[in-house]
Each structure stands twice: as C-alpha cells, then as structure tokens.
Design an enzyme around this catalytic site. Sequence first.
Site, mmCIF file in Angstrom:
data_model
loop_
_atom_site.group_PDB
_atom_site.id
_atom_site.type_symbol
_atom_site.label_atom_id
_atom_site.label_comp_id
_atom_site.label_asym_id
_atom_site.label_seq_id
_atom_site.Cartn_x
_atom_site.Cartn_y
_atom_site.Cartn_z
ATOM 1 N N ASP A 192 -26.645 -20.991 46.332
ATOM 2 C CA ASP A 192 -26.353 -21.548 45.015
ATOM 3 C C ASP A 192 -26.396 -23.073 45.013
ATOM 4 O O ASP A 192 -26.458 -23.705 46.075
ATOM 5 C CB ASP A 192 -24.988 -21.054 44.524
ATOM 6 C CG ASP A 192 -23.929 -21.050 45.626
ATOM 7 O OD1 ASP A 192 -24.126 -21.732 46.639
ATOM 8 O OD2 ASP A 192 -22.913 -20.371 45.462
ATOM 9 N N ASN A 224 -11.416 -16.243 42.743
ATOM 10 C CA ASN A 224 -11.521 -15.233 41.681
ATOM 11 C C ASN A 224 -12.478 -14.107 42.078
ATOM 12 O O ASN A 224 -12.918 -13.344 41.236
ATOM 13 C CB ASN A 224 -11.980 -15.878 40.369
ATOM 14 C CG ASN A 224 -13.375 -16.486 40.480
ATOM 15 O OD1 ASN A 224 -13.992 -16.469 41.547
ATOM 16 N ND2 ASN A 224 -13.880 -17.021 39.389
ATOM 17 N N GLU A 246 -19.852 -15.138 39.078
ATOM 18 C CA GLU A 246 -18.481 -15.142 38.585
ATOM 19 C C GLU A 246 -18.121 -13.760 38.023
ATOM 20 O O GLU A 246 -19.014 -12.937 37.773
ATOM 21 C CB GLU A 246 -18.364 -16.192 37.464
ATOM 22 C CG GLU A 246 -18.640 -17.617 37.919
ATOM 23 C CD GLU A 246 -17.436 -18.277 38.587
ATOM 24 O OE1 GLU A 246 -16.721 -17.628 39.363
ATOM 25 O OE2 GLU A 246 -17.234 -19.480 38.332
ATOM 26 N N HIS A 292 -15.542 -14.431 43.312
ATOM 27 C CA HIS A 292 -16.989 -14.650 43.171
ATOM 28 C C HIS A 292 -17.680 -14.656 44.540
ATOM 29 O O HIS A 292 -17.077 -15.001 45.551
ATOM 30 C CB HIS A 292 -17.316 -15.915 42.356
ATOM 31 C CG HIS A 292 -17.015 -17.215 43.034
ATOM 32 N ND1 HIS A 292 -16.417 -18.277 42.381
ATOM 33 C CD2 HIS A 292 -17.260 -17.677 44.292
ATOM 34 C CE1 HIS A 292 -16.304 -19.291 43.212
ATOM 35 N NE2 HIS A 292 -16.809 -18.955 44.372
HETATM 36 C C1 F6R Z 1 -20.920 -21.565 48.069
HETATM 37 C C2 F6R Z 1 -20.655 -20.177 47.672
HETATM 38 C C3 F6R Z 1 -19.285 -19.813 47.189
HETATM 39 C C4 F6R Z 1 -18.233 -20.084 48.265
HETATM 40 C C5 F6R Z 1 -16.839 -19.705 47.740
HETATM 41 C C6 F6R Z 1 -15.775 -20.049 48.748
HETATM 42 O O1 F6R Z 1 -22.254 -21.690 48.465
HETATM 43 O O2 F6R Z 1 -21.522 -19.369 47.700
HETATM 44 O O3 F6R Z 1 -19.262 -18.460 46.828
HETATM 45 O O4 F6R Z 1 -18.534 -19.340 49.413
HETATM 46 O O5 F6R Z 1 -16.585 -20.392 46.562
HETATM 47 O O6 F6R Z 1 -15.690 -21.437 48.847
HETATM 48 P P1 F6R Z 1 -14.862 -22.137 50.004
HETATM 49 O O7 F6R Z 1 -15.489 -21.744 51.273
HETATM 50 O O8 F6R Z 1 -14.986 -23.607 49.715
HETATM 51 O O9 F6R Z 1 -13.467 -21.635 49.887
#
Ligand code: F6R
Length: 315
Positions: free
Chosen positions: A121, A190, A197, A192
């Site tokens: 992403d 949440n 989302e 995701h």
């Molecule tokens: C980022 C991604 C997100 C993160 C998730 C956890 O490339 O794909 O799904 O893996 O938001 O983020 P952290 O690791 O910062 O807690």
Amino acid sequence: MDSKCLFVISFAKTKIKFALLLFICITNPIFVLKQNFTLFASYRRLKQSDIIIESDYNSMSRTAVKMFISELKAVLQKKDKAVVMLPTGGTYLSKGGFYQILTTEYRNAIDWSRVIFFNLDEYIGVSPKDKRSYNYQLMEAVLEPLGVPLENIHLFDGSILNVKEECAKREQWIKKLGGIDITLLGIGRNGHIGFNEPGSLRNSGTRVVDLSLETKYQNMEYFKDLGGGDLLSGIDSVPDQAITVGIATILSSREIFLLASGQSKAEAVKNMLNEENPLLNPASFLIINSPGVCFIFDDDAFSLFHESQLQGGPF
Ligand code: F6R
C-alpha cells in the site's frame, strides 16, 4: 436462517458440520450464495501449528524472519524467481524488528536478484522521495540494504496522477508473474490488512481507499516522527486516501505471514481469531478464506485470546 443457526454451525463438530453445510446448500442455495463467507467459516479450521507465540517483539521478529527465509528458499528451489509482497509500519520497521534482522543477518542467505518485490500500500499524494512514503521507507530499510536490483522492485508511486492506471498496472504485473508466492502482513488496530479497512469486500482488488479516522490516528505518530519535526503534526498530516492491494489480491498469495506485537493489537487479533465478521474486521478473511496463513504474535498481542481456547474452543 438466523444468526443463531450460523453460530451453531460454526461450533459444531467437524464431521456433522459438513453434513449440515451440504444440507443448507441443497435446501437454501440463495442464502448460501449471499452468505458464503460466513457459512464457509467452518471450511478451513485453524490448527494450533498455524499460530506461533513468542515472548516479545524481538523473538517474534526473529522467528518470522527465519520462517520467511526458509519459505523463500523452498520457493526458489521450485522456481527461477520468487514474488514477495511487503508491508511497511512499525511491526516490521522498528528497531530489532523483522527488516533489521533480515538485512543484517540474512543479507547473504538468498540471491536477491531472484526475488521480485511488491508492496501492499501507499499514501496518495506522498511522493517516493518523501520520507513519509512507504516507498521511501521500504527502499531505505529493506530493498537497498539487501541490494535488490531496481528492475525487481515494483512499489506504488503515491504521487502519480493516474491512480486508476497505477492500480490496474499492479494487478497486471502480479498476473504476469504468475501470482504472489509470499505476502507479509501486519494488522491495524481496526483489523485492517494492507489498507483494506472495515467494509472491504472479499473480491476487492487493488484500488484507492479512504482511510478511517482510526487508521489515521494509528499512523499519526509516523508522520510526526519522520522528517525531523518540520512536518505538520496531528491527524491532519496523515493523507485521507491510500492505494492498497485488495483482499482478493492478498488471499491469492500462496503463503501469508501475519505478525502482530503489543497490547494495542490484542483486540484486533482476538477478533480475527474469533472470526469476527470480516466486514467489521477484514483480517478475519485470512482465517475464513485463505489457504495458507502463519500467524506469529508476541505474548501481548495474543493476550486477549487465550491458549486454552485453541484446545477446547472453536478450533
Ligand atoms: C502497511 C500496512 C498496514 C500495517 C498495519 C500495522 O504497509 O499494510 O496494514 O501493517 O497498519 O501497522 P503497524 O505495524 O505500524 O502497527
């Protein structure tokens, strides 16, 4: 058919579960079509071996890197090139974490010119030259230290004007390369995965999404820290939109590793393992629909879902 019935099916013993499902498929096919992801929650049950729990962040990361390298070697024994999809975020980028261990201890374990990399992403409107972009962070923390040739790297460009084309290009590339061998995932508070989302659909592909307030809040700290304080701080500094590969894109991977560390992820992990409706907690799709996922947690992330449930509960 009401939700109570689904609950009974979900908890029934495996043998009668298939009989029940068959009966429902025959007697009420339209309901099955509408609800298939819920009904077939029982199709693939988690085995205890799918979940690895380590005491802390560093050991979780170390175990994950070892497993990733061993899986990657196995893929490279069968194919000339392996295709890997990478996440960004603190779970992988923090000190003593996956990317640091990978680049310092396993740099020579693999011929990286045989690995093609995608990312999951990117924030829209943030250029690859900007330290806040996922593109920049992956290049700096992983791909440059590993010495991956540029032609093997396919990261989103968040500054591109024709975003639709960028999304279509990604799906075409993945198809052309014969699919993704290994996807590494984190999980949002949440639930995701990537930036899919809550509300994301099972069949979603690469697309533009609106980031939820919760996700913007979760990621605010990275926007504050990066750039040495000259950036806007607060939730407004986090872009409203992102490009993400879809749930379908992720689930099509041959092997998936999901890492989660810390108390802040415990609720999302619990909901995922309890197969909360994936429209509310997208990570539940991994349990319900995916052929191969390995979950690696630290104690804190796993704390709300006790080990006893693995033996005596729905699994
Ligand atoms: C980022 C991604 C997100 C993160 C998730 C956890 O490339 O794909 O799904 O893996 O938001 O983020 P952290 O690791 O910062 O807690």
